[in-house]
Design an enzyme around this catalytic site. Structure first.
Site, PDB file in Angstrom:
ATOM      1  N   SER A 242      14.711   2.347   0.578  1.00  0.00           N
ATOM      2  CA  SER A 242      13.579   2.616   1.479  1.00  0.00           C
ATOM      3  C   SER A 242      13.178   1.405   2.330  1.00  0.00           C
ATOM      4  O   SER A 242      12.549   1.569   3.367  1.00  0.00           O
ATOM      5  CB  SER A 242      12.370   3.083   0.675  1.00  0.00           C
ATOM      6  OG  SER A 242      11.875   2.023  -0.120  1.00  0.00           O
ATOM      7  N   ARG A 243      13.538   0.205   1.893  1.00  0.00           N
ATOM      8  CA  ARG A 243      13.066  -0.980   2.635  1.00  0.00           C
ATOM      9  C   ARG A 243      13.525  -1.030   4.089  1.00  0.00           C
ATOM     10  O   ARG A 243      12.760  -1.451   4.961  1.00  0.00           O
ATOM     11  CB  ARG A 243      13.436  -2.264   1.881  1.00  0.00           C
ATOM     12  CG  ARG A 243      12.404  -2.588   0.820  1.00  0.00           C
ATOM     13  CD  ARG A 243      12.768  -3.766  -0.046  1.00  0.00           C
ATOM     14  NE  ARG A 243      11.743  -3.935  -1.077  1.00  0.00           N
ATOM     15  CZ  ARG A 243      11.961  -4.440  -2.274  1.00  0.00           C
ATOM     16  NH1 ARG A 243      13.171  -4.849  -2.617  1.00  0.00           N
ATOM     17  NH2 ARG A 243      10.975  -4.549  -3.145  1.00  0.00           N
ATOM     18  N   TYR A 363       3.583  -4.343   2.071  1.00  0.00           N
ATOM     19  CA  TYR A 363       3.945  -3.275   1.107  1.00  0.00           C
ATOM     20  C   TYR A 363       5.449  -3.112   0.898  1.00  0.00           C
ATOM     21  O   TYR A 363       6.247  -3.713   1.574  1.00  0.00           O
ATOM     22  CB  TYR A 363       3.228  -1.966   1.382  1.00  0.00           C
ATOM     23  CG  TYR A 363       3.447  -1.212   2.671  1.00  0.00           C
ATOM     24  CD1 TYR A 363       4.420  -1.549   3.599  1.00  0.00           C
ATOM     25  CD2 TYR A 363       2.638  -0.095   2.936  1.00  0.00           C
ATOM     26  CE1 TYR A 363       4.580  -0.802   4.755  1.00  0.00           C
ATOM     27  CE2 TYR A 363       2.799   0.648   4.092  1.00  0.00           C
ATOM     28  CZ  TYR A 363       3.774   0.283   4.987  1.00  0.00           C
ATOM     29  OH  TYR A 363       3.923   1.029   6.117  1.00  0.00           O
ATOM     30  N   GLU A 364       5.761  -2.330  -0.142  1.00  0.00           N
ATOM     31  CA  GLU A 364       7.137  -2.217  -0.672  1.00  0.00           C
ATOM     32  C   GLU A 364       7.705  -3.590  -1.007  1.00  0.00           C
ATOM     33  O   GLU A 364       8.861  -3.890  -0.749  1.00  0.00           O
ATOM     34  CB  GLU A 364       8.034  -1.421   0.276  1.00  0.00           C
ATOM     35  CG  GLU A 364       7.636   0.045   0.255  1.00  0.00           C
ATOM     36  CD  GLU A 364       8.698   0.999   0.762  1.00  0.00           C
ATOM     37  OE1 GLU A 364       9.879   0.668   0.680  1.00  0.00           O
ATOM     38  OE2 GLU A 364       8.317   2.085   1.210  1.00  0.00           O
ATOM     39  N   GLY A 365       6.859  -4.414  -1.603  1.00  0.00           N
ATOM     40  CA  GLY A 365       7.242  -5.771  -1.967  1.00  0.00           C
ATOM     41  C   GLY A 365       6.808  -6.722  -0.876  1.00  0.00           C
ATOM     42  O   GLY A 365       7.247  -6.599   0.261  1.00  0.00           O
TER      43      GLY A 365
END
Lengths: 388, 261
Positions: A242-243, A363-365
């Site tokens: 997803s990244r 977000y997402e890390g």
């Protein structure tokens, strides 16, 4: 060959997403930003246009695309509104764990409704004391007969309360730390599953971010993805896939702000000429465009690697998210600068692009975590003789 | 319910240019789009089909390139597309176009309802819809803003006028032209676009339609265009911003100042 070597289907996705963004989202984006709620009508249009089908395999009601297709649509939507784009893309994030780890039965049960857009999906990992550090997770899923009994809170969940299908990471065996986490699909309406605080955000306000609350929520054991203990792996593999999508969102936001800034600079007259004729502005536009183009190509490359099925995609995936989001923050800041005083005012979209860009670094890390992932990988590769 | 929607391929108006020597539109290098009013006609056709069943057939007269707008209509959900194309159709005015389209509709056979946009954005005549109805000898309701109570036998339409609307009952078959207030056209879907790309489009020539050659194309067109020119550029407008009471005062002062009132 077309500019980015898109397939015919990918060109179609790009054109359709662009048309929807221009015709349906642009006229309402300021209002959506102001209202701070889920853009239900727009999501319905995206669903009717089959855009939720592009990341779901054909055998489960989708059109058979993958990360690349999701990136193309996300970038186009983000050029106009990064908030709507994440409301859309987060359904992909919620669906990826099921696509990657679900059984045939689970896929048949959940994916067709996600592909048609009839149901929205979401992903729940972050907690008050566990974000990047999964080991601190407090939400538990205790096996009890044919059910799991869920207790705990998830925070900052995109599409929280709006989504119907949630992939939740919870501890099935706390003593094993990250290896004791599992991924379980929870559906809206299950007893003991409720929604808490709705966040009031700086940007991406055309999406809902809300707390999930589990109090003795009983979920059938058949909703467990793969097997117990794989929760951390599910989360990491999901993020690997997803990244690039976050990268695409960042590229879209950056490009959208450039488009607006260039238009403004061509019309704004100072000293008897458009400000775009001044070298200071022109060079800014050149740098912004070059960096965004570099980010776009890295994102496409990462997305294509994800879809190719090669194993080691963590590094390239993290790089695409890291680079594109840092570029987006810089580019949107400079786009606002080109607008001058007007850019600081809500009457123009420059400040919204800047607010929307910020989250992509978080977000997402966070980008700090991305650098950890990349740095560690590079050092490991170097040691094992896989130097570039 | 068999519905035919007649559409027109028009140049994207933002960049229309006129050749000053021939007095005709320069179409080379200009993007073609579905006449925007016709997209409302397509949407209305699809909505009626979704309610009552049947088929929506989209039809246009034009050169082979006009297939692109037919494919766009197919991607919205129309079931079949027909292109009336023949060198002899070229240069048609509204009369010859109405005749040719009416021949195309006769060729289809059983048709219950024909829907057209209220007018095309290039010619702006609003004549072809009523022209088709006349040639088919069926009722015509122009400027339709809403269709109510439609079934196999007939329907009620609101016909929009400058001061309000007429409520008109009509039997079928009939022809309506629609205004943009009637609906909000849907976006195409990806599946629709994919199918439209592969779809077969039926071509009919003048011979296929058994057209009277003296009624089609330039030969069949009583209209003679003496001159076409671009309107002179308008002066720069001015927008007064602020509270309504203040802006009204400013506007009144300005009008007085200019001797307009």
């Amino acid at each position: 060959m077309n500019e980015y070597n898109f397939t015919e289907d990918q060109l179609m996705i790009r054109d359709l997403a662009r048309q929807i963004a221009e015709d349906k989202i642009r006229p309402v984006r300021a209002e959506l930003d102001e209202k701070d709620e889920f853009p239900e009508e727009i999501i319905k249009i995206l669903a009717d246009s089959d855009l939720f089908a592009i990341f779901v395999p054909e055998e489960y009601g989708g059109l058979g695309g993958g990360a690349m297709e999701l990136c193309i649509a996300t970038e186009e939507l983000s050029k106009v509104c990064g908030g709507v784009a994440v409301s859309y893309a987060a359904s992909g994030l919620g669906a990826f764990p099921i696509i990657l780890f679900g059984s045939d039965e689970q896929k048949k049960k959940f994916l067709p409704a996600i592909a048609s857009g009839e149901k929205i999906a979401a992903f729940g990992l972050t907690e008050p004391n566990a974000g990047s550090d999964v080991g601190g997770m407090e939400t538990t899923a205790e096996k009890d007969g044919d059910d799991y009994n869920l207790n705990g809170n998830k925070i900052f969940i995109t599409n929280g309360g709006v989504a119907d299908i949630y992939t939740i990471i919870a501890m099935t065996n706390k003593s094993r730390g990250a290896r004791g986490a599992s991924a379980i699909v929870v559906e809206k309406g299950m007893d003991g599953f409720d929604f808490g605080k709705k966040e009031d955000k700086m940007g991406i306000r055309a999406t809902v971010t809300r707390e999930l609350v589990f109090e003795d929520c009983r979920v059938p054991a058949e909703n467990l993805l793969k097997r117990e203990g794989l929760g951390f792996i599910v989360a990491m593999k999901t993020f690997d896939k997803s990244r690039p999508g976050i990268g695409a969102q960042a590229v879209g936001i950056a490009q959208g702000s450039i488009n607006e800034a260039v238009e403004y600079a061509s019309q704004r007259i100072q000293f008897g000429q458009p400000v775009s004729s001044f070298q200071a502005v022109r060079h800014m536009i050149a740098n912004m465009s070059t960096k965004t183009e570099a980010a776009r190509n890295l994102v496409y490359h990462a997305a294509r690697m994800v879809d190719s099925g090669v194993k080691n995609i963590s590094k390239i995936s993290a790089m695409s998210k890291l680079f594109a989001s840092d570029v987006a923050m810089e580019v949107t800041t400079n786009a606002l600068q080109i607008f001058g005083g007007s850019g600081y005012m809500k009457e123009y979209p420059a400040e919204k692009f800047m607010r929307d860009a910020k989250i992509t670094q978080i977000y997402e890390g966070t980008n700090q975590i991305q650098r950890d992932v990349i740095g560690l990988k590079v050092i490991k590769e170097n040691k094992s003789g896989k130097k570039k | 319910m068999n519905i035919v929607v007649c559409i027109k391929q028009v140049p994207d108006t933002t960049d229309v240019k006129i050749n000053p020597e021939t007095n005709t539109l320069i179409r080379e290098g200009v993007d073609s789009i579905i006449n925007p009013f016709d997209t409302y006609a397509i949407e209305e056709g699809l909505r009626i089909k979704e309610k009552l069943g049947g088929e929506v057939i989209v039809m246009t007269m034009g050169p082979p390139q006009a297939e692109s707008v037919l494919r766009e209509a197919l991607s919205m959900g129309c079931g079949e597309a027909i292109l009336l194309t023949d060198r002899n159709f070229a240069g048609a005015d509204t009369w010859a176009t109405s005749y040719t389209l009416s021949r195309g509709i006769k060729k289809i056979g059983e048709v219950d309802l024909i829907i057209c946009g209220k007018q095309a954005i290039d010619g702006d005549t609003a004549q072809v819809g009523p022209g088709i109805a006349e040639m088919l000898d069926i009722p015509c309701i122009t400027y339709t803003g809403k269709i109510k109570d439609i079934d196999e036998n007939g329907f009620t339409a609101l016909r929009m006028t400058e001061s309000g609307h007429n409520v008109i009952k009509s039997p079928l078959p009939a022809l309506i032209t629609v205004v943009k207030e009637i609906n909000e056209p849907r976006m195409p879907s990806l599946r629709g676009k994919m199918n439209a790309k592969k779809a077969d489009i039926t071509h009919y020539t003048a011979a296929d339609l058994a057209c009277n050659l003296e009624s089609i194309g330039q030969l069949g067109s009583p209209t003679v265009v003496r001159k076409i020119f671009a309107p002179p550029a308008k002066g720069k407008g001015e927008i007064f911003k602020g509270e309504p009471a203040d802006t009204a005062e400013k506007l009144a002062a300005e009008l007085k100042d200019k001797g307009i009132v």
